[in-house]
Design a protein around this motif. Structure first.
Motif: not given
Length: 191
Positions: A35-56
């Motif tokens: 729901i939070l991701i969908s609301e971010t999209i509805d606001k025309n905002s950006m979704i970032f992601s990060c991690g190290n190694g396999g998590s990247m």
């Protein structure tokens, strides 16, 4: 001998799935995350992601499932993983490895954006620093971790913790499943 090892590995993985199925709080947090991701999209905002190694790799996978295609033909969604090698090595060299993700967010993120932070330990300094930056700048944080009450969870709006086994590979297997479920739920909401 190796057959025994294979069976043990599969049983350990199955136990992790059972743990998820029996954790109503985790399942609710998974739904809240979508729901939070969908609301971010509805606001025309950006979704970032990060991690190290396999998590990247998981962070990159998450971003491409949103921005590319998952199951349905639909518009590309605003998602990017923080994984560009020249940037990461530049910041790592000039400022220190612990700032590689927060510096990217400082340069590119805006209030009301969202970060999916992935850390099997939940204590990676560069992930903690990114989450701290987000909490100080009105950027929502969803974290995928493998240890309860981690440093990352302190800065997360939603912390989905999947402790499983003694090694990070079993945690990462569950993270991949949860990423796919999040994207599936987001896709259902926006189409």
């Amino acid at each position: 001998m190796s057959l025994k090892k294979i069976i043990e590995a599969i049983n350990e993985s199955r136990q992790g799935l059972e743990n998820i199925l029996n954790d109503l709080n985790l399942l609710n947090d998974l739904e809240k995350s979508s729901i939070l991701i969908s609301e971010t999209i509805d606001k025309n905002s950006m979704i970032f992601s990060c991690g190290n190694g396999g998590s990247m790799c998981d962070a990159m996978h998450f971003a491409e499932e949103l921005s590319g295609r998952f199951r349905n033909h639909r518009r590309g969604l605003p998602a990017i993983s923080i994984s560009e090698p020249a940037f990461l090595t530049c910041v790592g060299n000039d400022y220190g490895f612990e700032y590689i993700f927060s510096r990217f967010l400082e340069a590119n993120a805006n209030p009301n954006d969202l970060l999916l932070a992935i850390s099997t330990s939940g204590n990676s300094k560069n992930i903690v620093q990114a989450c701290k930056f987000c909490s100080e700048n009105n950027i929502k944080v969803i974290s995928l971790t493998g240890k309860k009450n981690s440093e990352v969870s302190k800065y997360s709006d939603i912390d989905i913790c999947t402790p499983n086994g003694n090694y990070s590979d079993r945690v990462q297997e569950l993270h991949t499943l949860l990423i796919h479920i999040m994207v599936e739920l987001v896709e259902d909401r926006i189409t």
